[in-house]
Write a protein that holds these residues in place. Structure first.
Motif, PDB file in Angstrom:
ATOM      1  N   ALA A 188      -1.812  90.106  10.383  1.00 31.80           N
ATOM      2  CA  ALA A 188      -1.770  88.651  10.535  1.00 31.80           C
ATOM      3  C   ALA A 188      -1.264  87.998   9.253  1.00 31.80           C
ATOM      4  CB  ALA A 188      -3.162  88.119  10.886  1.00 31.80           C
ATOM      5  N   TRP A 189      -1.779  88.442   8.105  1.00 32.67           N
ATOM      6  CA  TRP A 189      -1.310  87.874   6.839  1.00 32.67           C
ATOM      7  C   TRP A 189       0.152  88.242   6.579  1.00 32.67           C
ATOM      8  CZ3 TRP A 189       0.644  88.674   1.974  1.00 32.67           C
ATOM      9  CH2 TRP A 189       0.432  87.649   1.051  1.00 32.67           C
ATOM     10  N   ALA A 190       0.525  89.465   6.897  1.00 32.74           N
ATOM     11  CA  ALA A 190       1.884  89.935   6.649  1.00 32.74           C
ATOM     12  C   ALA A 190       2.908  89.237   7.531  1.00 32.74           C
ATOM     13  CB  ALA A 190       1.974  91.446   6.849  1.00 32.74           C
ATOM     14  N   SER A 191       2.451  88.558   8.594  1.00 32.38           N
ATOM     15  CA  SER A 191       3.359  87.824   9.469  1.00 32.38           C
ATOM     16  C   SER A 191       3.070  86.328   9.460  1.00 32.38           C
ATOM     17  CB  SER A 191       3.261  88.358  10.911  1.00 32.38           C
ATOM     18  OG  SER A 191       1.937  88.259  11.405  1.00 32.38           O
ATOM     19  N   PHE A 192       2.336  85.842   8.438  1.00 34.75           N
ATOM     20  CA  PHE A 192       2.084  84.415   8.219  1.00 34.75           C
ATOM     21  C   PHE A 192       1.241  83.791   9.335  1.00 34.75           C
ATOM     22  CE2 PHE A 192       6.165  85.714   6.517  1.00 34.75           C
ATOM     23  CZ  PHE A 192       6.110  85.311   5.190  1.00 34.75           C
ATOM     24  N   GLU A 193       0.393  84.583   9.987  1.00 35.81           N
ATOM     25  CA  GLU A 193      -0.383  84.079  11.118  1.00 35.81           C
ATOM     26  C   GLU A 193      -1.882  84.143  10.874  1.00 35.81           C
ATOM     27  OE1 GLU A 193       0.673  82.491  13.534  1.00 35.81           O
ATOM     28  OE2 GLU A 193       2.782  83.020  13.837  1.00 35.81           O
ATOM     29  N   GLU A 194      -2.300  84.241   9.609  1.00 33.56           N
ATOM     30  CA  GLU A 194      -3.736  84.392   9.338  1.00 33.56           C
ATOM     31  C   GLU A 194      -4.556  83.182   9.764  1.00 33.56           C
ATOM     32  OE1 GLU A 194      -2.031  82.656   5.498  1.00 33.56           O
ATOM     33  OE2 GLU A 194      -1.393  83.991   7.116  1.00 33.56           O
ATOM     34  N   ALA A 195      -3.923  82.018   9.922  1.00 27.02           N
ATOM     35  CA  ALA A 195      -4.664  80.840  10.364  1.00 27.02           C
ATOM     36  C   ALA A 195      -4.920  80.864  11.868  1.00 27.02           C
ATOM     37  CB  ALA A 195      -3.898  79.571  10.003  1.00 27.02           C
ATOM     38  N   ARG A 196      -4.227  81.749  12.600  1.00 26.13           N
ATOM     39  CA  ARG A 196      -4.353  81.779  14.056  1.00 26.13           C
ATOM     40  C   ARG A 196      -4.844  83.110  14.604  1.00 26.13           C
ATOM     41  NH1 ARG A 196       0.523  79.117  17.305  1.00 26.13           N
ATOM     42  NH2 ARG A 196      -0.996  79.692  18.915  1.00 26.13           N
ATOM     43  N   ARG A 197      -4.648  84.192  13.839  1.00 29.84           N
ATOM     44  CA  ARG A 197      -4.964  85.511  14.375  1.00 29.84           C
ATOM     45  C   ARG A 197      -5.637  86.378  13.330  1.00 29.84           C
ATOM     46  NH1 ARG A 197       0.845  85.476  16.109  1.00 29.84           N
ATOM     47  NH2 ARG A 197       0.738  83.716  17.527  1.00 29.84           N
ATOM     48  N   GLY A 198      -6.153  87.523  13.808  1.00 28.65           N
ATOM     49  CA  GLY A 198      -6.819  88.463  12.920  1.00 28.65           C
ATOM     50  C   GLY A 198      -8.323  88.350  12.929  1.00 28.65           C
ATOM     51  N   ARG A 199      -8.848  87.214  13.420  1.00 24.73           N
ATOM     52  CA  ARG A 199     -10.292  86.995  13.537  1.00 24.73           C
ATOM     53  C   ARG A 199     -10.595  86.474  14.933  1.00 24.73           C
ATOM     54  NH1 ARG A 199     -11.998  82.709  10.740  1.00 24.73           N
ATOM     55  NH2 ARG A 199      -9.881  81.840  10.604  1.00 24.73           N
ATOM     56  N   LEU A 200     -11.857  86.461  15.299  1.00 26.28           N
ATOM     57  CA  LEU A 200     -12.303  85.834  16.533  1.00 26.28           C
ATOM     58  C   LEU A 200     -13.228  84.692  16.153  1.00 26.28           C
ATOM     59  CD1 LEU A 200     -12.902  88.987  18.766  1.00 26.28           C
ATOM     60  CD2 LEU A 200     -11.050  87.302  18.961  1.00 26.28           C
ATOM     61  N   ALA A 201     -12.680  83.495  16.163  1.00 23.13           N
ATOM     62  CA  ALA A 201     -13.423  82.289  15.799  1.00 23.13           C
ATOM     63  C   ALA A 201     -12.847  81.144  16.621  1.00 23.13           C
ATOM     64  CB  ALA A 201     -13.279  81.999  14.298  1.00 23.13           C
ATOM     65  N   PRO A 202     -13.622  80.093  16.847  1.00 26.89           N
ATOM     66  CA  PRO A 202     -13.124  78.960  17.631  1.00 26.89           C
ATOM     67  C   PRO A 202     -11.786  78.452  17.087  1.00 26.89           C
ATOM     68  CG  PRO A 202     -15.471  78.729  17.309  1.00 26.89           C
ATOM     69  CD  PRO A 202     -15.046  79.903  16.476  1.00 26.89           C
ATOM     70  N   GLY A 203     -10.847  78.263  17.993  1.00 30.15           N
ATOM     71  CA  GLY A 203      -9.519  77.788  17.628  1.00 30.15           C
ATOM     72  C   GLY A 203      -8.502  78.887  17.408  1.00 30.15           C
ATOM     73  N   GLN A 204      -8.970  80.118  17.189  1.00 26.98           N
ATOM     74  CA  GLN A 204      -8.041  81.238  17.008  1.00 26.98           C
ATOM     75  C   GLN A 204      -7.430  81.630  18.357  1.00 26.98           C
ATOM     76  OE1 GLN A 204      -7.905  83.893  13.924  1.00 26.98           O
ATOM     77  NE2 GLN A 204      -7.815  81.806  13.139  1.00 26.98           N
ATOM     78  N   ASP A 205      -6.258  82.255  18.316  1.00 30.14           N
ATOM     79  CA  ASP A 205      -5.667  82.782  19.535  1.00 30.14           C
ATOM     80  C   ASP A 205      -6.602  83.818  20.163  1.00 30.14           C
ATOM     81  OD1 ASP A 205      -3.350  81.257  19.415  1.00 30.14           O
ATOM     82  OD2 ASP A 205      -2.282  82.740  18.212  1.00 30.14           O
ATOM     83  N   ALA A 206      -6.688  83.795  21.471  1.00 34.15           N
ATOM     84  CA  ALA A 206      -7.594  84.702  22.188  1.00 34.15           C
ATOM     85  C   ALA A 206      -6.925  86.045  22.399  1.00 34.15           C
ATOM     86  CB  ALA A 206      -8.017  84.083  23.510  1.00 34.15           C
ATOM     87  N   ASP A 207      -6.738  86.771  21.308  1.00 37.47           N
ATOM     88  CA  ASP A 207      -6.207  88.131  21.320  1.00 37.47           C
ATOM     89  C   ASP A 207      -7.351  89.061  20.925  1.00 37.47           C
ATOM     90  OD1 ASP A 207      -3.865  86.713  21.614  1.00 37.47           O
ATOM     91  OD2 ASP A 207      -2.882  87.514  19.818  1.00 37.47           O
ATOM     92  N   PHE A 208      -7.731  89.973  21.815  1.00 43.77           N
ATOM     93  CA  PHE A 208      -8.809  90.900  21.477  1.00 43.77           C
ATOM     94  C   PHE A 208      -8.704  92.140  22.341  1.00 43.77           C
ATOM     95  CE2 PHE A 208     -10.478  87.733  24.422  1.00 43.77           C
ATOM     96  CZ  PHE A 208     -11.115  88.481  25.399  1.00 43.77           C
ATOM     97  N   VAL A 209      -9.462  93.171  21.916  1.00 40.92           N
ATOM     98  CA  VAL A 209      -9.433  94.467  22.581  1.00 40.92           C
ATOM     99  C   VAL A 209     -10.872  94.935  22.769  1.00 40.92           C
ATOM    100  CG1 VAL A 209      -8.575  96.839  22.484  1.00 40.92           C
ATOM    101  CG2 VAL A 209      -7.237  94.993  21.452  1.00 40.92           C
ATOM    102  N   ALA A 210     -11.163  95.474  23.946  1.00 39.19           N
ATOM    103  CA  ALA A 210     -12.470  96.060  24.223  1.00 39.19           C
ATOM    104  C   ALA A 210     -12.352  97.578  24.173  1.00 39.19           C
ATOM    105  CB  ALA A 210     -12.973  95.622  25.596  1.00 39.19           C
ATOM    106  N   LEU A 211     -13.222  98.202  23.381  1.00 37.99           N
ATOM    107  CA  LEU A 211     -13.175  99.650  23.153  1.00 37.99           C
ATOM    108  C   LEU A 211     -14.472 100.301  23.620  1.00 37.99           C
ATOM    109  CD1 LEU A 211     -11.807  99.549  19.483  1.00 37.99           C
ATOM    110  CD2 LEU A 211     -10.476  99.800  21.591  1.00 37.99           C
ATOM    111  N   SER A 212     -14.375 101.594  23.919  1.00 35.80           N
ATOM    112  CA  SER A 212     -15.560 102.335  24.368  1.00 35.80           C
ATOM    113  C   SER A 212     -16.449 102.758  23.211  1.00 35.80           C
ATOM    114  CB  SER A 212     -15.135 103.570  25.165  1.00 35.80           C
ATOM    115  OG  SER A 212     -14.434 104.484  24.333  1.00 35.80           O
ATOM    116  N   VAL A 213     -15.987 102.586  21.962  1.00 33.69           N
ATOM    117  CA  VAL A 213     -16.774 102.955  20.786  1.00 33.69           C
ATOM    118  C   VAL A 213     -16.723 101.825  19.771  1.00 33.69           C
ATOM    119  CG1 VAL A 213     -16.292 105.422  21.111  1.00 33.69           C
ATOM    120  CG2 VAL A 213     -14.830 104.063  19.602  1.00 33.69           C
ATOM    121  N   ASP A 214     -17.615 101.890  18.816  1.00 40.94           N
ATOM    122  CA  ASP A 214     -17.617 100.946  17.695  1.00 40.94           C
ATOM    123  C   ASP A 214     -16.768 101.543  16.576  1.00 40.94           C
ATOM    124  OD1 ASP A 214     -18.111  99.388  15.483  1.00 40.94           O
ATOM    125  OD2 ASP A 214     -20.275  99.303  15.772  1.00 40.94           O
TER     126      ASP A 214
END
Length: 529
Positions: free
Chosen positions: A474-500
Motif C-alpha cells: 500500500a505504501w509502495a503504491s501511494f495508497e496507505e491512506a485507503r488500503r493495507g488496514r481494516l478501519a472505517p473509511g478504508q477500501d473493503a479489501d480483505f481475505v479470509a483464511l483457514s489459519v491465523d
C-alpha cells in the motif's frame, strides 16, 4: 448501497488503535465499522450477515512484484516446472495443447537445469530431434534465459557468426555453434521473430491469471513491467467495471513501448493505476546473468550482465522521474544493486523526486554498505520471500559463503530503514501468497528444511510478514491512506483464511486454505462448501 456484516473468529486489522476484532461491516465498497459483533451490528442495523466461522480475516493481500501476462501465458502453455530431465521436457512438449502455440511457435516455460543431473545448461539436439521444423521457445524458470531449437535460431537469423547483443549471451559449443540457450537480451533476438499473441489469446491469458490470483487470496497485484497491449486490455476492462482485482502497473521500460508510456504520463482508473516504470539492470542468479562485483564462485571469469549501460539506465530513469513516474529497477547481483542505488539517489536528487518512493525490485544480493545506503534513503525494497527458499539449495555454490551475508537479507534491509514490500515474482514462483508468508517467517521449504531455517537471522515475524503483503505494498503504491488496514473509511479489501498467519504456527500456512477474497466489498472468490 447494501450493507454486509462479516463475522469471524479473529480479524487482524493492522490498525494500531484497534488491532483485533471479530466483525466488520462493509458498505459501498468501503469498511463501515470494525469491532465486536454487537458494536458492528449496532452500526449496521438490518445488514446481511456472513458468518465465516473460525476463519481469520486479514487486510487485502497484495503481491508487490508479479507478472500478470506471464502468469496467464504459463497457465495456458506447456509447463516445465520440476521437470527432472531433458527427456521429461520433450515428453511434455509432445503433449502440448493447442493453447501452447503462438502462431506456429511452440511455447513453454519453467525449465531449470539446476533440477537435472549435473546441473548443466541443455543443448538444442533433443528439441531438434523431436521438432525439426516447428520453432520451439522455452523460457527458463527465472525468465532470464531461453532454450530454443534450430528452427527458432534459423528464423531469428542466429548463426555461429552472430555476435552477442549488448546485455546478452548466446551460449556456444566448442565449435562456436549456438547451443540453443540464450541469456537475457539475447532472448529478444529470437522473440522478435515470433508472431505476437492474438487479442483473444491475450485476453484468455489475462483472465486466467486474474482468476488464479483471486483464488490464492490476492486482492491486488503490482505488475512489474506491463506491455502496452496488456495494459490497453486492462484499461478497457476497468472502464467496463469488469476488472476484478486492483492492478498497480509499472510501464515496461526496456523496449520502444516506453515512448508511448512517457507520452501518456501517469494514469489513474478505478481498479487500474499506471504511475510507475520498471527497468532491468541485470539478469538472474540461476542463469548467471546477475551482475556481480566479483566472479561467480562456480564460473571463474563470469560476472553476469548489465542489461543496459549505466549511462542509458540513468538517462531513462531521469526522463521518467521528470514525467512524474515512480522508478522501479530490477537488481539481483551486488554490482547491479550498487549501480541502482547510485542511480536512484543521484537521479531523484537532480529531478527533485525523492517523494516518488522509488523502488529496488528484488534487492537480492547486496554489499552491507549498500543495504545501509538503501535503508537510509528510505527506498522501497521490493523482495520475494520464496526466491530465497527456491534458491537456497544452490545459491552458495554461485556466490560463496561471504557474499551470502548480504543476500535475501530482509531483516537487515528492514532494520536499515528500507520500506519492505513483499511479492512472489510470479510466474517465476507460484502466486500462492500463503507460501510467501510461510517463507518470510521460516526461510524453509514446504517440507520444513533446513531445520531452523536458512540464514534464519534474516527472517521476519508473522506480524511483519503480514505487513509486508499489506501495508508495504500500500505504501509502495501511494495508497496507505485507503488500503493495507481494516478501519472505517478504508477500501473493503480483505481475505479470509483457514489459519491465523500471525499467531498461528507457521507450519499451518503450508496446508492453509483461502476461504474468501473480497475486493471493494465484492466477493471475487469464495471456497465451495
Amino acid at each position: 448501497m447494501a450493507t454486509t456484516v462479516y463475522l469471524a473468529e479473529r480479524i487482524w486489522t493492522l490498525d494500531a488503535e484497534h488491532p483485533r476484532a471479530r466483525s466488520l461491516a462493509v458498505r459501498d465498497g468501503r469498511v463501515l465499522a470494525v469491532g465486536s459483533p454487537d458494536d458492528v451490528r449496532a452500526a449496521a442495523p438490518g445488514a446481511r450477515e456472513v458468518d465465516l466461522g473460525d476463519a481469520t480475516v486479514v487486510p487485502g493481500l497484495v503481491d508487490a512484484h508479479a507478472h500478470i501476462h506471464g502468469l496467464g501465458r504459463s497457465l495456458t502453455t506447456v509447463r516445465l516446472e520440476k521437470a527432472p530431465s531433458v527427456d521429461e521436457v520433450v515428453r511434455r512438449l509432445a503433449q502440448a495443447p493447442a493453447s501452447s502455440f503462438q502462431g506456429d511457435w511452440l511455447l513453454g516455460r519453467g525449465w531449470d537445469q539446476n533440477e537435472w543431473p549435473g546441473g548443466a545448461f541443455p543443448g538444442r539436439e533433443a528439441l531438434d530431434a523431436r521438432f525439426p521444423s516447428t520453432p520451439v521457445f522455452l523460457t527458463r524458470v527465472d525468465h532470464h534465459a531461453a532454450w530454443v531449437n534450430g528452427e527458432a535460431l534459423r528464423r531469428a537469423g542466429i548463426t555461429r557468426d552472430t555476435q552477442d547483443p549488448e546485455g546478452g549471451r548466446i551460449l556456444r559449443d566448442a565449435r562456436g555453434e549456438p547451443t540453443g540457450v540464450l541469456v537475457d537480451n539475447a532472448m529478444d533476438v529470437v522473440a522478435a521473430a515470433m508472431p505476437p499473441p492474438t487479442k483473444d489469446q491475450l485476453e484468455t491469458r489475462l483472465r486466467a491469471a486474474l482468476e488464479r490470483c483471486a483464488r490464492v487470496g490476492l486482492t491486488g497485484i503490482h505488475d512489474a513491467g506491463m506491455d502496452l497491449e496488456a495494459f490497453r486490455v486492462l484499461q478497457q476492462w476497468d472502464a467496463q467495471g469488469t476488472l476484478p482485482l486492483r492492478v498497480y502497473a509499472m510501464a515496461a521500460g526496456q523496449g520502444d513501448e516506453r515512448h508511448a508510456y512517457l507520452e501518456q504520463g501517469p494514469w489513474q482508473g478505478r481498479m487500474l493505476t499506471m504511475r510507475a516504470v520498471k527497468f532491468l539492470a541485470d539478469g538472474a542468479l540461476g542463469s548467471r546473468g546477475a551482475a556481480l562485483h566479483e566472479d561467480y564462485s562456480d564460473e571463474p571469469g563470469q560476472r553476469g550482465l548489465l542489461l543496459m549501460s549505466p549511462e542509458e539506465l540513468e538517462a531513462r530513469t531521469r526522463a521518467f522521474m521528470a514525467r512524474g513516474f515512480q522508478v522501479c529497477i530490477h537488481a539481483i547481483g551486488d554490482r547491479a544493486n550498487t549501480l541502482v542505488v547510485d542511480v536512484l539517489l543521484r537521479a531523484s536528487e537532480m529531478t527533485g523526486t525523492q517523494a516518488l518512493r522509488h523502488r529496488v525490485e528484488h534487492a537480492q544480493i547486496l554489499r552491507r554498505e549498500d543495504i545501509t545506503r538503501l535503508g537510509a534513503a528510505k527506498l522501497v525494497a521490493s523482495v520475494q520471500p520464496t526466491h530465497a527458499t527456491s534458491d537456497m539449495p544452490w545459491a552458495e555454490t554461485r556466490l560463496g559463503h561471504e557474499r551470502l551475508r548480504g543476500a535475501y537479507a530482509w531483516r537487515s534491509l528492514k532494520d536499515a530503514g528500507a520500506n519492505l514490500a513483499l511479492g512472489s515474482d510470479f510466474p517465476i514462483e507460484n502466486p500462492d501468497v500463503l507460501a510467501g508468508l510461510y517463507a518470510a517467517r521460516t526461510r524453509q521449504d514446504a517440507t520444513g528444511r533446513p531445520e531452523g531455517g536458512w540464514r534464519s537471522e534474516e527472517a521476519l515475524t508473522g506480524h511483519e510478514a503480514l505487513e509486508g503483503f499489506t501495508l508495504g505494498p500500500a505504501w509502495a503504491s501511494f495508497e496507505e491512506a485507503r488500503r493495507g488496514r481494516l478501519a472505517p473509511g478504508q477500501d473493503a479489501d480483505f481475505v479470509a483464511l483457514s489459519v491465523d498467519p500471525v499467531e498461528g504456527a507457521a507450519r499451518g500456512l503450508v496446508d492453509a486454505r483461502v476461504l474468501a477474497t473480497v475486493v471493494a466489498g465484492v466477493e471475487v472468490f469464495r471456497e465451495s462448501p
